[in-house]
Design a protein around this motif. Structure first.
Motif, PDB file in Angstrom:
ATOM      1  N   THR A 264     -54.860 -24.606 -97.032  1.00 52.40           N
ATOM      2  CA  THR A 264     -56.144 -24.590 -97.720  1.00 52.40           C
ATOM      3  C   THR A 264     -57.179 -25.160 -96.760  1.00 52.40           C
ATOM      4  O   THR A 264     -56.819 -25.777 -95.757  1.00 52.40           O
ATOM      5  CB  THR A 264     -56.106 -25.413 -99.025  1.00 52.40           C
ATOM      6  N   THR A 265     -58.473 -24.946 -97.058  1.00 52.16           N
ATOM      7  CA  THR A 265     -59.476 -25.367 -96.076  1.00 52.16           C
ATOM      8  C   THR A 265     -60.851 -25.586 -96.704  1.00 52.16           C
ATOM      9  O   THR A 265     -61.057 -25.340 -97.898  1.00 52.16           O
ATOM     10  CB  THR A 265     -59.578 -24.327 -94.943  1.00 52.16           C
ATOM     11  N   ASP A 266     -61.773 -26.050 -95.866  1.00 49.55           N
ATOM     12  CA  ASP A 266     -63.192 -26.199 -96.215  1.00 49.55           C
ATOM     13  C   ASP A 266     -64.006 -25.361 -95.230  1.00 49.55           C
ATOM     14  O   ASP A 266     -63.718 -25.356 -94.032  1.00 49.55           O
ATOM     15  CB  ASP A 266     -63.658 -27.655 -96.092  1.00 49.55           C
ATOM     16  N   ILE A 267     -65.035 -24.694 -95.736  1.00 52.75           N
ATOM     17  CA  ILE A 267     -65.948 -23.941 -94.871  1.00 52.75           C
ATOM     18  C   ILE A 267     -67.383 -24.262 -95.265  1.00 52.75           C
ATOM     19  O   ILE A 267     -67.754 -24.179 -96.433  1.00 52.75           O
ATOM     20  CB  ILE A 267     -65.694 -22.423 -94.962  1.00 52.75           C
ATOM     21  N   MET A 268     -68.168 -24.641 -94.260  1.00 53.24           N
ATOM     22  CA  MET A 268     -69.576 -24.969 -94.476  1.00 53.24           C
ATOM     23  C   MET A 268     -70.434 -23.719 -94.263  1.00 53.24           C
ATOM     24  O   MET A 268     -70.218 -22.959 -93.315  1.00 53.24           O
ATOM     25  CB  MET A 268     -70.011 -26.065 -93.504  1.00 53.24           C
ATOM     26  N   ILE A 269     -71.400 -23.534 -95.150  1.00 49.40           N
ATOM     27  CA  ILE A 269     -72.329 -22.406 -95.041  1.00 49.40           C
ATOM     28  C   ILE A 269     -73.724 -22.934 -94.704  1.00 49.40           C
ATOM     29  O   ILE A 269     -74.198 -23.897 -95.307  1.00 49.40           O
ATOM     30  CB  ILE A 269     -72.397 -21.613 -96.366  1.00 49.40           C
ATOM     31  N   GLY A 270     -74.369 -22.293 -93.724  1.00 50.93           N
ATOM     32  CA  GLY A 270     -75.767 -22.620 -93.445  1.00 50.93           C
ATOM     33  C   GLY A 270     -76.008 -23.744 -92.464  1.00 50.93           C
ATOM     34  O   GLY A 270     -77.108 -24.299 -92.429  1.00 50.93           O
ATOM     35  N   PHE A 271     -74.995 -24.085 -91.649  1.00 53.08           N
ATOM     36  CA  PHE A 271     -75.272 -25.054 -90.581  1.00 53.08           C
ATOM     37  C   PHE A 271     -76.418 -24.479 -89.758  1.00 53.08           C
ATOM     38  O   PHE A 271     -76.344 -23.328 -89.313  1.00 53.08           O
ATOM     39  CB  PHE A 271     -74.023 -25.269 -89.735  1.00 53.08           C
ATOM     40  N   SER A 282     -66.572 -16.513 -89.614  1.00 57.99           N
ATOM     41  CA  SER A 282     -65.883 -17.349 -90.602  1.00 57.99           C
ATOM     42  C   SER A 282     -65.114 -16.498 -91.593  1.00 57.99           C
ATOM     43  O   SER A 282     -63.990 -16.839 -91.992  1.00 57.99           O
ATOM     44  CB  SER A 282     -66.893 -18.241 -91.334  1.00 57.99           C
ATOM     45  N   ILE A 283     -65.707 -15.368 -91.999  1.00 56.81           N
ATOM     46  CA  ILE A 283     -65.029 -14.464 -92.937  1.00 56.81           C
ATOM     47  C   ILE A 283     -63.768 -13.876 -92.298  1.00 56.81           C
ATOM     48  O   ILE A 283     -62.722 -13.758 -92.950  1.00 56.81           O
ATOM     49  CB  ILE A 283     -65.991 -13.356 -93.401  1.00 56.81           C
ATOM     50  N   GLU A 284     -63.859 -13.536 -91.016  1.00 50.63           N
ATOM     51  CA  GLU A 284     -62.691 -12.992 -90.308  1.00 50.63           C
ATOM     52  C   GLU A 284     -61.541 -14.002 -90.292  1.00 50.63           C
ATOM     53  O   GLU A 284     -60.368 -13.626 -90.371  1.00 50.63           O
ATOM     54  CB  GLU A 284     -63.077 -12.624 -88.873  1.00 50.63           C
ATOM     55  N   MET A 285     -61.875 -15.284 -90.206  1.00 52.11           N
ATOM     56  CA  MET A 285     -60.847 -16.324 -90.162  1.00 52.11           C
ATOM     57  C   MET A 285     -60.041 -16.391 -91.452  1.00 52.11           C
ATOM     58  O   MET A 285     -58.886 -16.813 -91.449  1.00 52.11           O
ATOM     59  CB  MET A 285     -61.481 -17.676 -89.873  1.00 52.11           C
ATOM     60  N   LEU A 286     -60.645 -15.990 -92.569  1.00 44.48           N
ATOM     61  CA  LEU A 286     -59.931 -16.024 -93.845  1.00 44.48           C
ATOM     62  C   LEU A 286     -58.662 -15.189 -93.768  1.00 44.48           C
ATOM     63  O   LEU A 286     -57.594 -15.603 -94.227  1.00 44.48           O
ATOM     64  CB  LEU A 286     -60.833 -15.502 -94.966  1.00 44.48           C
ATOM     65  N   PHE A 297     -69.089 -24.861 -99.165  1.00 42.05           N
ATOM     66  CA  PHE A 297     -70.195 -25.742 -99.543  1.00 42.05           C
ATOM     67  C   PHE A 297     -71.345 -25.551 -98.560  1.00 42.05           C
ATOM     68  O   PHE A 297     -71.134 -25.209 -97.393  1.00 42.05           O
ATOM     69  CB  PHE A 297     -69.729 -27.202 -99.556  1.00 42.05           C
ATOM     70  N   PRO A 298     -72.586 -25.769 -99.022  1.00 39.13           N
ATOM     71  CA  PRO A 298     -73.734 -25.582 -98.139  1.00 39.13           C
ATOM     72  C   PRO A 298     -73.973 -26.808 -97.259  1.00 39.13           C
ATOM     73  O   PRO A 298     -73.659 -27.934 -97.635  1.00 39.13           O
ATOM     74  CB  PRO A 298     -74.891 -25.393 -99.120  1.00 39.13           C
ATOM     75  N   PHE A 299     -74.517 -26.578 -96.072  1.00 35.82           N
ATOM     76  CA  PHE A 299     -74.901 -27.669 -95.179  1.00 35.82           C
ATOM     77  C   PHE A 299     -75.922 -28.561 -95.877  1.00 35.82           C
ATOM     78  O   PHE A 299     -76.830 -28.090 -96.556  1.00 35.82           O
ATOM     79  CB  PHE A 299     -75.502 -27.097 -93.896  1.00 35.82           C
ATOM     80  N   SER A 300     -75.754 -29.863 -95.680  1.00 32.64           N
ATOM     81  CA  SER A 300     -76.665 -30.837 -96.276  1.00 32.64           C
ATOM     82  C   SER A 300     -77.069 -31.838 -95.199  1.00 32.64           C
ATOM     83  O   SER A 300     -76.237 -32.625 -94.738  1.00 32.64           O
ATOM     84  CB  SER A 300     -75.974 -31.561 -97.443  1.00 32.64           C
ATOM     85  N   PRO A 301     -78.323 -31.804 -94.720  1.00 28.38           N
ATOM     86  CA  PRO A 301     -78.731 -32.721 -93.654  1.00 28.38           C
ATOM     87  C   PRO A 301     -78.647 -34.171 -94.101  1.00 28.38           C
ATOM     88  O   PRO A 301     -79.071 -34.519 -95.206  1.00 28.38           O
ATOM     89  CB  PRO A 301     -80.185 -32.321 -93.367  1.00 28.38           C
ATOM     90  N   ARG A 302     -78.076 -35.025 -93.251  1.00 27.90           N
ATOM     91  CA  ARG A 302     -77.902 -36.437 -93.571  1.00 27.90           C
ATOM     92  C   ARG A 302     -78.637 -37.305 -92.551  1.00 27.90           C
ATOM     93  O   ARG A 302     -78.538 -37.087 -91.339  1.00 27.90           O
ATOM     94  CB  ARG A 302     -76.423 -36.811 -93.585  1.00 27.90           C
ATOM     95  N   ILE A 324     -71.981 -14.219-100.270  1.00 28.75           N
ATOM     96  CA  ILE A 324     -71.144 -13.322 -99.462  1.00 28.75           C
ATOM     97  C   ILE A 324     -69.794 -13.973 -99.181  1.00 28.75           C
ATOM     98  O   ILE A 324     -68.736 -13.343 -99.321  1.00 28.75           O
ATOM     99  CB  ILE A 324     -71.861 -12.965 -98.145  1.00 28.75           C
ATOM    100  N   MET A 325     -69.837 -15.256 -98.779  1.00 25.29           N
ATOM    101  CA  MET A 325     -68.590 -15.964 -98.484  1.00 25.29           C
ATOM    102  C   MET A 325     -67.754 -16.140 -99.742  1.00 25.29           C
ATOM    103  O   MET A 325     -66.526 -16.006 -99.710  1.00 25.29           O
ATOM    104  CB  MET A 325     -68.898 -17.321 -97.852  1.00 25.29           C
ATOM    105  N   GLU A 326     -68.404 -16.434-100.855  1.00 17.08           N
ATOM    106  CA  GLU A 326     -67.693 -16.615-102.118  1.00 17.08           C
ATOM    107  C   GLU A 326     -66.891 -15.372-102.479  1.00 17.08           C
ATOM    108  O   GLU A 326     -65.723 -15.459-102.874  1.00 17.08           O
ATOM    109  CB  GLU A 326     -68.709 -16.949-103.218  1.00 17.08           C
ATOM    110  N   GLU A 327     -67.504 -14.213-102.325  1.00 10.75           N
ATOM    111  CA  GLU A 327     -66.818 -12.954-102.633  1.00 10.75           C
ATOM    112  C   GLU A 327     -65.671 -12.700-101.653  1.00 10.75           C
ATOM    113  O   GLU A 327     -64.594 -12.228-102.040  1.00 10.75           O
ATOM    114  CB  GLU A 327     -67.827 -11.800-102.596  1.00 10.75           C
ATOM    115  N   ALA A 328     -65.907 -13.036-100.380  1.00 15.85           N
ATOM    116  CA  ALA A 328     -64.853 -12.859 -99.380  1.00 15.85           C
ATOM    117  C   ALA A 328     -63.662 -13.780 -99.652  1.00 15.85           C
ATOM    118  O   ALA A 328     -62.504 -13.382 -99.481  1.00 15.85           O
ATOM    119  CB  ALA A 328     -65.417 -13.121 -97.985  1.00 15.85           C
ATOM    120  N   VAL A 329     -63.956 -15.000-100.097  1.00 17.21           N
ATOM    121  CA  VAL A 329     -62.895 -15.957-100.425  1.00 17.21           C
ATOM    122  C   VAL A 329     -62.079 -15.471-101.620  1.00 17.21           C
ATOM    123  O   VAL A 329     -60.842 -15.551-101.620  1.00 17.21           O
ATOM    124  CB  VAL A 329     -63.497 -17.356-100.700  1.00 17.21           C
TER     125      VAL A 329
END
Length: 411
Positions: A264-271, A282-286, A297-302, A324-329
């Motif tokens: 299982t994994t985590d993927i960030m969207i929008g870095f 990233s989709i190909e990696m799935l 999850f979306p990128f969140s600047p800290r 798009i990523m959600e559908e691919a997942v």
């Protein structure tokens, strides 16, 4: 009259463990778990959303006229929040309120859970450009092995699954020459009925010794390996310690040696520098890796992180890419779960409706009333839809030892 307290916990498994540590220690010292005294908010700041939720809980408690302690990541990120006492460390919260050091070194309960977390370390030495955790979790500290083993002995009678957790689990023991795999080996030797699961691990921290330990039926054949991005360009900007190619190569090596392993994994969207091509990588990696579950999850600047300097992508772009990523997942994880159709799994019943996680971390719905909460049942997967997995209990019996992980021999 006893002093009163209640806890509100946000964020990760470490926060959940630390809150239970505070709770059990205060109860042991005669405190009453009830509103109307101290509100202890164990807050999270990993994302803007988590920070916003923490602030909301603080303001709610203040409006009710309660005295407020803020602990966890939030207390280090914003150490001087108006109207509250900020104490990052869980043991110091107990000491502040009672004037005494904690009597208990670990936890024995985990209300409303059928699995129990056991924290083995805290702190992160990493340097991911987007992440605030190394700054807000404090110095890396690993608990002594004997202390962990004693805690596991104490809780095993009440839980059928124990989850080892930490801020950066894979660096356990490095301060004094120990290792996670050595700890896991010792835990497996003392377990009698419970199974052991590892929480998140970095891909390069899965050593050969750890892979050998998956030959034990007590160790869940599941690894959560955060990918974050399938683009080597983005991974470099994130300061992640691997390339996309290395990630694939290592997971292929693990699959060769541990036959039934699940990822299982985590993927960030929008870095911020992410392009459409990076998203496609990233989709190909799935499909290249074959993840059973993916948290996106979306990128969140800290504040205070190197990635804070990047110009953020437009919210509309992030929303579109997230979709798009959600559908691919959904498509890729459906493909992976279908491979398990007809297979027999070891399911820990975790909800009244009859659902729970298998040893390889598939959430399987079974017939309502098929088992008691906390019971482990032998279940055959009978149906897999795009979003759900269903199974039937075999003979209503607890899982036998016949369904084991197969480890390829090392030669």
């Amino acid at each position: 009259m006893n002093e009163k307290f209640y806890l509100k916990t946000l964020g990760c498994k470490v926060n959940q463990y630390n809150s239970e540590f505070i709770r059990e220690n205060l109860l042991s010292l005669g405190w009453e778990e009830k509103e109307g005294g101290w509100a202890i908010v164990n807050g999270c700041v990993v994302t803007k959303s988590a920070e916003r939720k923490t602030r909301k809980e603080i303001y709610r408690a203040l409006r009710k006229g309660e005295k407020v302690i803020v602990t966890g990541c939030f207390a280090r990120y914003i150490p001087s929040f108006p109207g509250v006492v900020s104490i990052p460390e869980e043991d110091r919260v107990v000491e502040y309120l009672t004037g005494k050091k904690p009597l208990l070194k670990g936890i024995k309960e985990f209300p409303k859970h059928q699995r129990i977390w056991v924290k083995v370390q805290q702190g992160c030495p990493g340097g991911c450009s987007y992440c605030v955790v190394p700054r807000v979790r404090g110095k890396v500290y690993s608990r002594p092995e004997e202390e962990i083993l004693e805690e596991i002995k104490a809780v095993e009678g009440n839980f059928r699954e124990i989850v080892l957790t930490g801020t950066h689990l894979g660096v356990y023991g490095r301060e004094w020459g120990g290792s996670l795999s050595s700890l896991v080996e010792k835990i497996l030797k003392i377990l009698k009925k419970a199974r052991l699961r590892l929480s998140s691990l970095e891909i390069k921290e899965v050593d050969e010794h750890l892979l050998e330990l998956f030959s034990s039926e007590k160790l869940c054949p599941h690894l959560h390996l955060p990918l974050q991005s399938g683009s080597t360009r983005i991974l470099k900007l994130m300061n992640r310690p691997y390339t996309a190619e290395e990630f694939v190569k290592i997971t292929e090596n693990i699959r060769r040696k541990v036959k039934n392993i699940a990822f299982t994994t985590d993927i960030m969207i929008g870095f911020p520098p992410e392009t459409q091509l990076d998203l496609e990588a990233s989709i190909e990696m799935l499909n290249k890796v074959g993840f059973l579950r993916v948290h996106i999850f979306p990128f969140s600047p800290r504040k205070g992180t190197p990635a804070e300097k990047y110009k953020p992508l437009p919210p509309k772009v992030i929303r579109e890419r997230f979709k798009i990523m959600e559908e691919a997942v959904i498509d890729s994880t459906y493909k992976e779960r279908k491979k398990h159709l007809g297979k027999i799994k070891n399911v820990l019943i975790e909800e009244e409706g009859g659902g729970g996680y298998s040893e390889d971390y598939i959430w399987i719905k079974v017939k309502e009333g098929a088992g008691r909460l906390g019971e482990v049942l032998e279940v055959e997967i009978t149906e897999v839809t795009k979003t759900e997995t269903f199974g039937e209990v075999i003979h209503g019996k607890e899982m036998s030892s016949s369904h084991r992980v197969q480890l390829h021999s090392y030669k």
